[in-house]
Design a protein around this motif. Structure first.
Motif, PDB file in Angstrom:
ATOM      1  N   LYS A  68       0.832  -1.209   0.000  1.00  0.00           N
ATOM      2  CA  LYS A  68       0.000   0.000   0.000  1.00  0.00           C
ATOM      3  C   LYS A  68       0.861   1.253   0.000  1.00  0.00           C
ATOM      4  O   LYS A  68       0.552   2.242  -0.680  1.00  0.00           O
ATOM      5  N   PHE A  69       1.951   1.252   0.779  1.00  0.00           N
ATOM      6  CA  PHE A  69       2.850   2.403   0.845  1.00  0.00           C
ATOM      7  C   PHE A  69       3.492   2.679  -0.512  1.00  0.00           C
ATOM      8  O   PHE A  69       3.634   3.834  -0.930  1.00  0.00           O
ATOM      9  N   LYS A  70       3.837   1.611  -1.218  1.00  0.00           N
ATOM     10  CA  LYS A  70       4.458   1.748  -2.541  1.00  0.00           C
ATOM     11  C   LYS A  70       3.421   1.942  -3.647  1.00  0.00           C
ATOM     12  O   LYS A  70       3.788   2.099  -4.810  1.00  0.00           O
ATOM     13  N   ASN A  71       2.124   1.899  -3.251  1.00  0.00           N
ATOM     14  CA  ASN A  71       1.030   2.081  -4.215  1.00  0.00           C
ATOM     15  C   ASN A  71       1.089   1.044  -5.338  1.00  0.00           C
ATOM     16  O   ASN A  71       0.839   1.355  -6.503  1.00  0.00           O
ATOM     17  N   GLU A  72       1.425  -0.186  -4.973  1.00  0.00           N
ATOM     18  CA  GLU A  72       1.486  -1.268  -5.946  1.00  0.00           C
ATOM     19  C   GLU A  72       0.073  -1.830  -6.157  1.00  0.00           C
ATOM     20  O   GLU A  72      -0.733  -1.880  -5.224  1.00  0.00           O
ATOM     21  N   ALA A  73      -0.217  -2.254  -7.379  1.00  0.00           N
ATOM     22  CA  ALA A  73      -1.532  -2.809  -7.690  1.00  0.00           C
ATOM     23  C   ALA A  73      -1.419  -3.647  -8.958  1.00  0.00           C
ATOM     24  O   ALA A  73      -0.347  -3.750  -9.558  1.00  0.00           O
ATOM     25  N   GLY A  74      -2.532  -4.217  -9.363  1.00  0.00           N
ATOM     26  CA  GLY A  74      -2.552  -4.979 -10.610  1.00  0.00           C
ATOM     27  C   GLY A  74      -1.993  -6.377 -10.495  1.00  0.00           C
ATOM     28  O   GLY A  74      -1.480  -6.936 -11.471  1.00  0.00           O
ATOM     29  N   PHE A  75      -2.100  -6.991  -9.299  1.00  0.00           N
ATOM     30  CA  PHE A  75      -1.626  -8.358  -9.141  1.00  0.00           C
ATOM     31  C   PHE A  75      -2.514  -9.303  -9.939  1.00  0.00           C
ATOM     32  O   PHE A  75      -3.736  -9.143  -9.980  1.00  0.00           O
ATOM     33  N   MET A  76      -1.910 -10.300 -10.551  1.00  0.00           N
ATOM     34  CA  MET A  76      -2.641 -11.200 -11.440  1.00  0.00           C
ATOM     35  C   MET A  76      -2.804 -12.575 -10.802  1.00  0.00           C
ATOM     36  O   MET A  76      -1.901 -13.073 -10.122  1.00  0.00           O
ATOM     37  N   ALA A  77      -3.956 -13.160 -11.024  1.00  0.00           N
ATOM     38  CA  ALA A  77      -4.237 -14.492 -10.490  1.00  0.00           C
ATOM     39  C   ALA A  77      -3.442 -15.539 -11.259  1.00  0.00           C
ATOM     40  O   ALA A  77      -3.011 -15.325 -12.392  1.00  0.00           O
ATOM     41  N   GLY A  78      -3.244 -16.683 -10.619  1.00  0.00           N
ATOM     42  CA  GLY A  78      -2.551 -17.775 -11.282  1.00  0.00           C
ATOM     43  C   GLY A  78      -1.739 -18.596 -10.302  1.00  0.00           C
ATOM     44  O   GLY A  78      -1.686 -18.307  -9.101  1.00  0.00           O
ATOM     45  N   GLU A  79      -1.107 -19.635 -10.792  1.00  0.00           N
ATOM     46  CA  GLU A  79      -0.243 -20.483  -9.964  1.00  0.00           C
ATOM     47  C   GLU A  79       1.206 -20.087 -10.217  1.00  0.00           C
ATOM     48  O   GLU A  79       1.714 -20.203 -11.336  1.00  0.00           O
ATOM     49  N   TYR A  80       1.880 -19.614  -9.163  1.00  0.00           N
ATOM     50  CA  TYR A  80       3.238 -19.101  -9.281  1.00  0.00           C
ATOM     51  C   TYR A  80       4.237 -20.064  -8.633  1.00  0.00           C
ATOM     52  O   TYR A  80       3.894 -20.826  -7.727  1.00  0.00           O
ATOM     53  N   GLU A  81       5.459 -19.981  -9.099  1.00  0.00           N
ATOM     54  CA  GLU A  81       6.568 -20.720  -8.485  1.00  0.00           C
ATOM     55  C   GLU A  81       7.474 -19.696  -7.824  1.00  0.00           C
ATOM     56  O   GLU A  81       8.171 -18.930  -8.508  1.00  0.00           O
ATOM     57  N   LEU A  82       7.460 -19.664  -6.504  1.00  0.00           N
ATOM     58  CA  LEU A  82       8.176 -18.643  -5.739  1.00  0.00           C
ATOM     59  C   LEU A  82       9.103 -19.302  -4.739  1.00  0.00           C
ATOM     60  O   LEU A  82       8.906 -20.455  -4.347  1.00  0.00           O
ATOM     61  N   SER A  83      10.113 -18.546  -4.306  1.00  0.00           N
ATOM     62  CA  SER A  83      11.117 -19.086  -3.394  1.00  0.00           C
ATOM     63  C   SER A  83      11.241 -18.215  -2.155  1.00  0.00           C
ATOM     64  O   SER A  83      11.102 -16.987  -2.230  1.00  0.00           O
ATOM     65  N   PRO A  84      11.521 -18.829  -0.977  1.00  0.00           N
ATOM     66  CA  PRO A  84      11.762 -18.049   0.242  1.00  0.00           C
ATOM     67  C   PRO A  84      12.977 -17.148   0.131  1.00  0.00           C
ATOM     68  O   PRO A  84      13.163 -16.262   0.976  1.00  0.00           O
TER      69      PRO A  84
END
Length: 377
Positions: free
Chosen positions: A102-118
């Protein structure tokens, strides 16, 4: 008074002054001590808070080689996405991530299955979610062109998921379904769409774009929510831009739809917008043919004089001002024109057979242009 008495009084005064000075020194020491302690506590709290937030924004494990599958459902809020990432061990703290977004005013995240890492940094995670770099390819893409009406959009949706067109169209107009969407999008879907004169509540609200879907047969609700998410994302900046005019989302989409339906490829949409606003300002009916066709539920190349007699609140030849609601969806160019009309005195325009649009200021000029370009065709 004897000298001894005088001396005695002076001594008493001197002692009292010394006592007061001593008390003042003690008070100053106490105040100084309290101030130092308070400052140290504030520094400790502030420093601790800073270190806590700094730690929460760092990777969960910068050396991790693990790749985790994380599914972001359609219509997920920032809170939902934050909690999903925290549950999956991709971020440390859901609340800190949410407030960072919210502070960075980020938006527009897209739905889907992602491959992410810690091991991923927060900006990298955000970028991945915004660009839609997903693990799997979309099962299909749903393309909604500009200038489409709700019934046409229902046809496109029905074909994509192999459902009967009437079933899709009926759900798009189902009152409980509409009300559930209004609860989800109170800033976008207001009570304006329940006006008894409105033909279809969602008309004009499903933004034209290409939407990827990651399962073969999403529900109608999932498809609609995806489109409404995009609508809200696109029009919110325009509403903020036009805050001085206090235009509502419904008015913006209605005006944009008129511009969209009147514009040709060569048309200056901002000039078309100026004509509409100028006519409203002067109390003139908009007299735009697409509203007549919408009232009739027809698609025709040319509107006849008999068509102008249709009895409908959408008929802008009979009723002044905007029609009850949008008559189609509108793209960004038309939205921009609705918020930023050209500064003109034009009250009329007409399109030639070649697609050129001629703008005029008076009825005599308009009739002359019509005689030259339309009557003799």
């Amino acid at each position: 008074m004897s000298s001894e008495e005088t001396h005695s009084k002076k001594e008493v005064i001197r002692k009292k002054m010394l006592e007061h000075q001593s008390e003042a020194r003690i008070v100053r020491r106490i105040v100084l001590t309290i101030s130092i302690v308070t400052l140290l506590v504030l520094i400790f709290i502030g420093g601790g808070g800073y270190l806590y937030i700094k730690s929460a924004l760092e990777p969960v494990d910068k050396d991790s080689k693990v790749q985790k599958k994380v599914e972001i459902p359609i219509g997920s809020s920032v809170t939902g996405i934050s909690e999903k990432l925290a549950e999956s061990g991709i971020i440390k703290n859901a609340k800190v991530f949410k407030y960072y977004v919210k502070f960075k005013n980020e938006a527009g995240f897209m739905a889907g299955e992602y491959e992410l890492s810690p091991s991923m940094e927060i900006p990298e995670i955000i970028n991945r979610l915004k660009t839609g770099k997903v693990l799997q390819q979309a099962a299909f893409q749903l393309t909604i062109p500009e200038g489409k009406q709700l019934r046409e959009i229902a046809q496109i949706m029905a074909k994509a998921v192999n459902k009967p067109e009437d079933e899709v169209f009926n759900q798009l107009n189902d009152r409980p379904f509409i009300q559930s969407l209004m609860a989800k999008y109170p800033d976008l879907l207001t009570t304006d769409i329940l006006n008894p004169n409105i033909k279809y509540p969602l008309e004009g609200y499903l933004f034209p774009a290409t939407y990827p879907f990651y399962k073969q047969n999403p529900t109608i609700e999932e498809m609609v929510v995806t489109m409404l998410d995009q609508s809200r994302k696109v029009i919110t900046p325009y509403l903020a831009e036009s805050s001085d005019e206090k235009i509502t989302a419904h008015q913006l989409l209605t005006m944009s739809s008129l511009i969209e339906e009147e514009a040709t490829e060569k048309a200056d949409r901002k000039k078309i917008s100026s004509v509409f606003y100028n006519r409203i300002e002067q109390g003139m009916p908009l007299q735009t043919d697409p509203t007549v066709l919408y009232a009739q539920g027809k698609h025709k190349e040319r509107v006849l004089y008999e068509d102008l007699e249709v009895d409908s609140p959408y008929n802008t030849y009979k009723h002044k001002g905007l029609p009850p609601g949008p008559i189609a969806n509108a793209g960004k160019d038309s939205l921009d024109a609705a918020v930023n009309p050209a500064d003109t005195k034009h009250l009329y325009f007409l399109a030639t057979a070649e697609g050129e649009v001629i703008f005029t200021n008076t009825l005599d000029e308009h009739n002359a242009a019509k005689a030259e370009h339309i009557t003799n065709q």
